[in-house]
Design an enzyme around this catalytic site. Structure first.
Site, short mmCIF file in Angstrom:
data_model
loop_
_atom_site.label_atom_id
_atom_site.label_comp_id
_atom_site.label_asym_id
_atom_site.label_seq_id
_atom_site.Cartn_x
_atom_site.Cartn_y
_atom_site.Cartn_z
N ASP A 146 0.93 -1.23 0.14
CA ASP A 146 0.08 -0.05 0.06
C ASP A 146 0.87 1.10 -0.10
OD1 ASP A 146 -2.70 1.11 0.27
OD2 ASP A 146 -1.65 1.96 2.14
N GLU A 155 1.30 -0.53 -4.96
CA GLU A 155 0.07 0.52 -5.55
C GLU A 155 1.04 1.58 -5.47
OE1 GLU A 155 -3.56 3.21 -3.50
OE2 GLU A 155 -1.84 2.17 -2.36
#
Length: 762
Positions: free
Chosen positions: A437, A490
């Site tokens: 993330d 990401e």
């Protein structure tokens, strides 16, 4: 031997040689008896540090130590009325009370015996316990060396709470890294959360504190009481805890896994199978607590694998499962990086879920969050009284977007904590992939910061070299240790080399989320069809950079919350047009180079935004609901997309090679039509055509190769079984010799309204 009052007349070599000169009947209240020689009082400084929890070596003062007059025993037992030493032959010798919970005495022995302590409290309660301070360090020098070097790839086996047998005694080893602490003690339900009796010892310059506590086992609650450099105290959960209390409670839990895995065949196949970028890879993203609210890990294991397998997804991606205090963060503000959330069960229960998914043929990807952590005062923030896990520079430590703290990637122990954590989930929980993330927030020093709020790197740039080195080390370590595991970034910028090998200077990820494709394509489909021709390049621009990285095409949870609307609700027009565009978009997405990711609820065109409070609107699929075909049809389409995708090598064998794609017509802006070819490793084509206009286009001529005599429709999102209007090609379409769009031959198709069709050679 019965308890006896004794007085020692001689200095024997063993307890067997003790001469008892006075014998009395057993005490009517069994408890400590006898009187050894008094010992020299502790140095006042040592005594103060021991009682205040700031002594670096409590084992030097407590326990049993040979001396010139025999063996000196000293115990720290706050609130005890009396303490006695019980020798192997059952002889019990009462220790003198020094006050403040300290008890001591000298026994005329020339060696430390295998003793226990008999402790009596004012209530009359007595217990026989082993002394934690009779044990040698339970952590080896090699472990400490690796920790100090920041190279302990299985750090969870060295730090934290580890049930074990040590020197023939069962108990739990407690270890914690707290280099700035003046002292550390263990508190838990086993000592009524009073840590006074369990000070830990510092293991040299490693910054590690250790204590083996006999008799403590699985399920016990604990925390570390840390004395900060300023003398204040803080009670902290274990950063390495493998299990934690269910929020809002915050204690760590002693855990030892008993799970027996059944997925050996899966792991063997994963290790020797196709690389992920050359294999089918379609992902169903799930928020476990809300997929079916109220289900535990084991109950999810009875439902989720079958559902995902039925729809044909190859993987599930689980939003963060590591422990987090606030459910509304969806797991992205983690306090227990090594503990699956207790909201749904135990760590072994989570293993059961992963195992069940593997047995159903489903890979498991987990969202992993090494970019930041929350400021909760019982967790990592200023853990030992000073910045430790976070950067010491306040500008570098504070994350500007989420009110959290950023890790100090330049500190080797912190980097080790995170790299080992990535390995931990893959090795201990058999996770098949890590979706990392917020990578962009790690890579750039000026991320979400204005001028004056950040400082450039040594070269004057905005890149964070420490974060780059960390990500490279993490990826290299995971790929080396865990064959077949894939990492996914990401990353929302144009950083060069996200999926390039670390040996070539890249970050080393297996995939990167294609945020540009997601944004541009959604901008296009959200427009009314009459305006789409002005945004045609939003759908074609992705092919300009499609092979710069290995991509995943994500329609994730982030796109269907906070006012962004569910995917079907983004589409313009009436309900029929919204569903038709939704289906056409999925058909385009599955044919586009890159892997697919779809968030739960979008597989059946849920119209409402997702909420973690209630999850997907499963009632839309209930047969008693009047318009169930609207939603069941979309779900049936997703199933068929995945079936055709898995069976069609053209959609994945050359997914990362430019030779696997060719435009047929990428410029039909006035028609809102996109047509392209995909090719498998042998050159066999698939023709994908999307018509994003609400009109039927008859006799629509498209170029094709001249070595295919006819084409058959293998997928049509407008099929009536999916809720469409039923404009389909019932018979094969013959190739005509007339060239078109630079291709030597062509076909004439009937393009359904707001639909995507796939055709393959007959």
């Amino acid at each position: 031997m019965a308890a006896r009052n004794i007085s020692v007349a001689l200095f024997p070599k063993t307890s067997q040689d003790v001469r008892v000169v006075e014998v009395e009947p057993p005490s009517p209240e069994p408890g400590p008896t006898g009187a050894p020689r008094p010992v020299t009082a502790l140095d006042p400084g040592d005594r103060e540090r021991l009682l205040s929890g700031t002594h670096h070596d409590p084992h030097a003062l407590l326990g049993a130590h040979p001396g010139p007059e025999g063996v000196v025993f000293r115990a720290l037992r706050p609130f005890a009325e009396a303490v006695a030493v019980t020798l192997p032959d059952g002889l019990r010798i009462r220790l003198d009370n020094e006050g403040d919970g300290l008890f001591s005495g000298v026994l005329p022995l020339d060696a430390v015996p295998d003793y226990t302590l008999r402790v009596r409290y004012g209530s009359g309660v007595e217990s026989e316990v082993r002394d934690p301070y009779r044990f040698l360090p339970s952590l080896g020098e090699f472990d400490l060396h690796l920790i100090s070097e920041g190279r302990h790839e299985q750090l969870w086996k060295a730090l934290g709470a580890q049930p074990m047998e040590h020197q023939g005694v069962t108990g739990t080893r407690f270890t914690v890294w707290a280099p700035n602490a003046r002292g550390v003690r263990v508190a838990g339900n086993f000592n009524f959360w009073d840590a006074t009796a369990l000070p830990m010892r510092s293991l040299g310059s490693s910054g590690v504190w250790e204590l083996f506590v006999p008799g403590i086992g699985e399920g016990e609650l604990y925390k570390f009481e840390i004395t900060r450099p300023d003398g204040s105290r803080t009670m902290r959960a274990d950063p390495m805890a493998r299990s934690a209390q269910t929020p809002p409670e915050t204690a760590s839990v002693v855990h030892a896994s008993r799970y027996e895995w059944q997925d050996a065949a899966w792991l063997a196949k994963r290790a020797t199978g196709r690389p992920a970028h050359e294999a089918p890879f379609s992902v169903y993203e799930v928020h476990l607590p809300s997929w079916r609210p109220g289900l535990t890990y084991r109950e999810l294991a009875d439902q989720l694998p079958g559902y995902v397998a039925d729809l044909g997804f190859t993987h599930v991606e689980l939003m963060p499962v590591a422990e987090h205090p606030f459910g509304g963060s969806w797991g992205y503000q983690i306090t227990g990086f090594y503990a699956p959330t207790a909201r749904l069960g135990t760590p072994d229960d989570f293993k059961y879920l992963v195992d069940a998914l593997h047995r159903a043929g489903i890979g498991v990807i987990m969202d992993w969050v090494p970019a930041h952590f929350p400021r909760d005062d019982w967790a990592l923030a200023e853990f030992d009284g000073r910045p430790l896990y976070e950067h010491e520079d306040p500008q570098r430590a504070a994350h500007p977007d989420w009110g959290t703290l950023e890790f100090d990637y330049g500190r080797r122990e912190v980097r080790n904590f995170l790299v080992a954590n990535a390995v931990y989930w893959c090795e201990e929980f058999h996770i098949d992939g890590l979706r990392v993330d917020a990578v962009a927030s790690m890579l750039y020093l000026d991320y979400s910061r204005e001028d004056g709020q950040w400082s450039p790197n040594a070269d004057g740039g905005r890149e964070n070299p420490d974060a780059v080195a960390f990500l490279q080390e993490m990826n290299a370590t995971v790929y080396r240790r865990c064959p077949g595991v894939v990492t996914i970034a990401e990353e929302s910028t144009a950083w060069d080399g996200v999926t390039r090998a670390t040996s070539e200077g890249g970050l080393g990820f297996g995939f990167k989320w294609n945020m540009g494709w997601m944004h541009d394509s959604l901008v296009y489909v959200e427009k009314d069809p009459i305006h789409r021709k002005y945004h045609h390049n939003e759908m074609t621009f992705s092919m300009v950079y499609a092979y710069s990285e290995n991509y995943v095409l994500p329609i994730s949870h982030d796109e269907v919350v906070h006012g962004k609307q569910a995917l079907v609700s983004k589409m313009p027009g009436d309900w029929w047009q919204q569903r038709a565009t939704h289906r056409a978009y999925l058909g385009f997405m599955w044919a586009h180079p890159g892997k697919q990711l779809l968030f739960m609820g979008q597989e059946f065109a849920q119209g409402a935004e997702w909420s973690e409070a209630h999850g997907p609107d499963w009632w839309l699929l209930d047969p008693s609901y009047g318009a169930e075909a609207d939603h069941r049809g979309v779900r049936d389409l997703v199933r068929e997309l995945n079936r055709q995708y898995a069976a069609t090598g053209a959609l994945w064998e050359r997914d990362t090679q430019p030779s696997g794609f060719a435009w047929v017509d990428g410029g039909a802006a006035d028609d809102n039509v996109f047509a392209f070819m995909r090719f498998d490793a042998s050159g066999n084509p698939l023709l994908a055509v999307s018509n994003f206009s609400p009109v039927v286009r008859d006799d629509y001529r498209l170029g094709v190769p001249d070595d295919v005599p006819a084409w058959r429709e293998v997928l049509n999102t407008d099929d009536s079984s999916f809720g469409g209007s039923g404009v389909t090609a019932a018979r094969p379409v013959k190739t005509e010799a007339q060239g078109q769009h630079g291709w030597p031959a062509s076909v004439r198709l009937t393009l359904p309204p707001l639909a995507t069709v796939w055709l393959r050679p007959v």
